[in-house]
Design a protein around this motif. Sequence first.
Motif, mmCIF file in Angstrom:
data_model
loop_
_atom_site.group_PDB
_atom_site.id
_atom_site.type_symbol
_atom_site.label_atom_id
_atom_site.label_comp_id
_atom_site.label_asym_id
_atom_site.label_seq_id
_atom_site.Cartn_x
_atom_site.Cartn_y
_atom_site.Cartn_z
ATOM 1 N N MET A 72 34.933 -54.197 -108.048
ATOM 2 C CA MET A 72 34.686 -53.905 -109.461
ATOM 3 C C MET A 72 36.021 -53.898 -110.195
ATOM 4 O O MET A 72 36.932 -53.176 -109.797
ATOM 5 N N VAL A 77 34.101 -50.838 -116.299
ATOM 6 C CA VAL A 77 33.357 -49.616 -116.629
ATOM 7 C C VAL A 77 34.113 -48.820 -117.696
ATOM 8 O O VAL A 77 35.326 -48.974 -117.831
ATOM 9 N N ARG A 88 32.667 -46.949 -101.582
ATOM 10 C CA ARG A 88 31.505 -47.586 -102.214
ATOM 11 C C ARG A 88 31.575 -49.106 -102.095
ATOM 12 O O ARG A 88 30.592 -49.753 -101.748
ATOM 13 N N ALA A 123 30.050 -53.664 -115.702
ATOM 14 C CA ALA A 123 29.100 -52.951 -114.841
ATOM 15 C C ALA A 123 28.242 -52.015 -115.668
ATOM 16 O O ALA A 123 28.760 -51.163 -116.398
ATOM 17 N N ASN A 124 26.930 -52.194 -115.562
ATOM 18 C CA ASN A 124 25.992 -51.282 -116.207
ATOM 19 C C ASN A 124 24.775 -51.121 -115.310
ATOM 20 O O ASN A 124 23.662 -51.499 -115.673
ATOM 21 N N ALA A 125 25.014 -50.653 -114.092
ATOM 22 C CA ALA A 125 23.995 -50.457 -113.051
ATOM 23 C C ALA A 125 23.487 -51.784 -112.488
ATOM 24 O O ALA A 125 23.512 -52.812 -113.167
ATOM 25 N N GLY A 126 23.060 -51.734 -111.239
ATOM 26 C CA GLY A 126 22.518 -52.920 -110.582
ATOM 27 C C GLY A 126 23.563 -53.943 -110.180
ATOM 28 O O GLY A 126 23.247 -55.117 -109.990
ATOM 29 N N THR A 127 24.801 -53.499 -110.004
ATOM 30 C CA THR A 127 25.845 -54.494 -109.687
ATOM 31 C C THR A 127 25.683 -55.050 -108.277
ATOM 32 O O THR A 127 25.992 -56.209 -108.038
ATOM 33 N N ARG A 128 25.191 -54.223 -107.332
ATOM 34 C CA ARG A 128 25.042 -54.751 -105.960
ATOM 35 C C ARG A 128 23.959 -55.839 -105.935
ATOM 36 O O ARG A 128 24.077 -56.821 -105.211
ATOM 37 N N LYS A 168 22.375 -48.197 -116.645
ATOM 38 C CA LYS A 168 23.159 -47.006 -116.289
ATOM 39 C C LYS A 168 22.587 -45.771 -117.000
ATOM 40 O O LYS A 168 22.510 -44.683 -116.428
ATOM 41 N N GLU A 171 19.661 -44.664 -115.072
ATOM 42 C CA GLU A 171 20.076 -44.020 -113.815
ATOM 43 C C GLU A 171 20.510 -42.573 -114.070
ATOM 44 O O GLU A 171 20.380 -41.711 -113.215
HETATM 45 N N1 UDP Z 1 30.029 -46.928 -111.895
HETATM 46 C C1 UDP Z 1 31.144 -46.501 -112.593
HETATM 47 N N2 UDP Z 1 32.310 -46.301 -111.893
HETATM 48 C C2 UDP Z 1 32.413 -46.489 -110.553
HETATM 49 C C3 UDP Z 1 31.268 -46.922 -109.862
HETATM 50 C C4 UDP Z 1 30.086 -47.135 -110.561
HETATM 51 O O1 UDP Z 1 31.086 -46.319 -113.802
HETATM 52 O O2 UDP Z 1 33.492 -46.304 -109.966
HETATM 53 C C5 UDP Z 1 28.786 -47.192 -112.647
HETATM 54 C C6 UDP Z 1 28.556 -48.688 -112.877
HETATM 55 O O3 UDP Z 1 27.963 -48.897 -114.149
HETATM 56 C C7 UDP Z 1 27.561 -49.018 -111.788
HETATM 57 C C8 UDP Z 1 26.716 -47.765 -111.822
HETATM 58 O O4 UDP Z 1 27.665 -46.716 -111.941
HETATM 59 O O5 UDP Z 1 26.847 -50.199 -112.057
HETATM 60 C C9 UDP Z 1 25.820 -47.534 -110.640
HETATM 61 O O6 UDP Z 1 26.550 -47.573 -109.469
HETATM 62 P P1 UDP Z 1 25.847 -47.623 -108.058
HETATM 63 O O7 UDP Z 1 26.835 -47.111 -107.040
HETATM 64 O O8 UDP Z 1 24.508 -47.001 -108.113
HETATM 65 O O9 UDP Z 1 25.693 -49.195 -107.751
HETATM 66 P P2 UDP Z 1 24.982 -50.355 -108.586
HETATM 67 O O10 UDP Z 1 23.777 -49.775 -109.298
HETATM 68 O O11 UDP Z 1 25.985 -50.892 -109.541
HETATM 69 O O12 UDP Z 1 24.585 -51.355 -107.545
#
Ligand code: UDP
Length: 234
Positions: A72, A77, A88, A123-128, A168, A171
């Motif tokens: 990331m 973010v 992570r 990044a706004n959730a769902g990045t994986r 996000k 979430e």
């Molecule tokens: N996030 C953040 N800082 C970090 C890690 C994550 O702001 O160091 C935010 C980012 O928007 C990310 C979201 O939290 O997409 C959700 O993170 P998660 O670990 O649930 O993974 P993701 O949904 O991105 O797969």
Amino acid sequence: MIRVYEKRFDGRKFDELRPVKMKVDVVPSADGSAVVEIGNTKVIASVFGPKPLHPKHLQNPEKGILRCYYDMMSFSVPERKRPGPTRRSIEISMVMKNALASTLLLEEFPKAVVDVFVEVYEANAGTRCASITAASLALADAGVPMRDLVSAVAVGKVGGMIVLDLTKEEEDHPEGATDIPIAMVGRSGKITALQLDGAITKEELKKALELGKKGCSILYEMQRKALKAKYGVR
Ligand code: UDP
């Protein structure tokens, strides 16, 4: 079930994806690449290989090796992320590898390696999930032998409602949220990744999985369209 989430923050239907954009061949120096945007989650995947693996003692004479790297960017973010790997990012890299490996014909390139690098630039959730979708597309663009594409999306429960493709804000819903990222192989519908963060009943999970599969199917068609846009219809 108590419903406290009557209307989604961004006005979408509960079973609607965020706006999606996909494009392949976006990194000239890579063997294959793809950009995937889903709402304000934006990632770019680059593939290098198959190429001989060094040092040689890491080579597998039976089949090739897939390596995935998720990262990331600091500016992705609102609160600056310190550069470099974290627990992570190591976990997500592993999830990506597990979601993708079974679709690749690794036995066709013994002693070799395929490297997949995914950079999240917003990044706004769902990045994986976006990373898995982009990585699979980039692997196809690189011509890596594969059985099928993998697409991924998160489903979950927000304020008592089952929703597709959480933001996000969702979430972080004050009533609590359950986040379930899932990855699916396009034609077979086989699930290659499923994580669960939060609480959910068996019935709700069934409903969420159906919704997730529907989302993955839509993304799969878009992946095919992105490949056809470069390689033409076959
Ligand atoms: N996030 C953040 N800082 C970090 C890690 C994550 O702001 O160091 C935010 C980012 O928007 C990310 C979201 O939290 O997409 C959700 O993170 P998660 O670990 O649930 O993974 P993701 O949904 O991105 O797969």
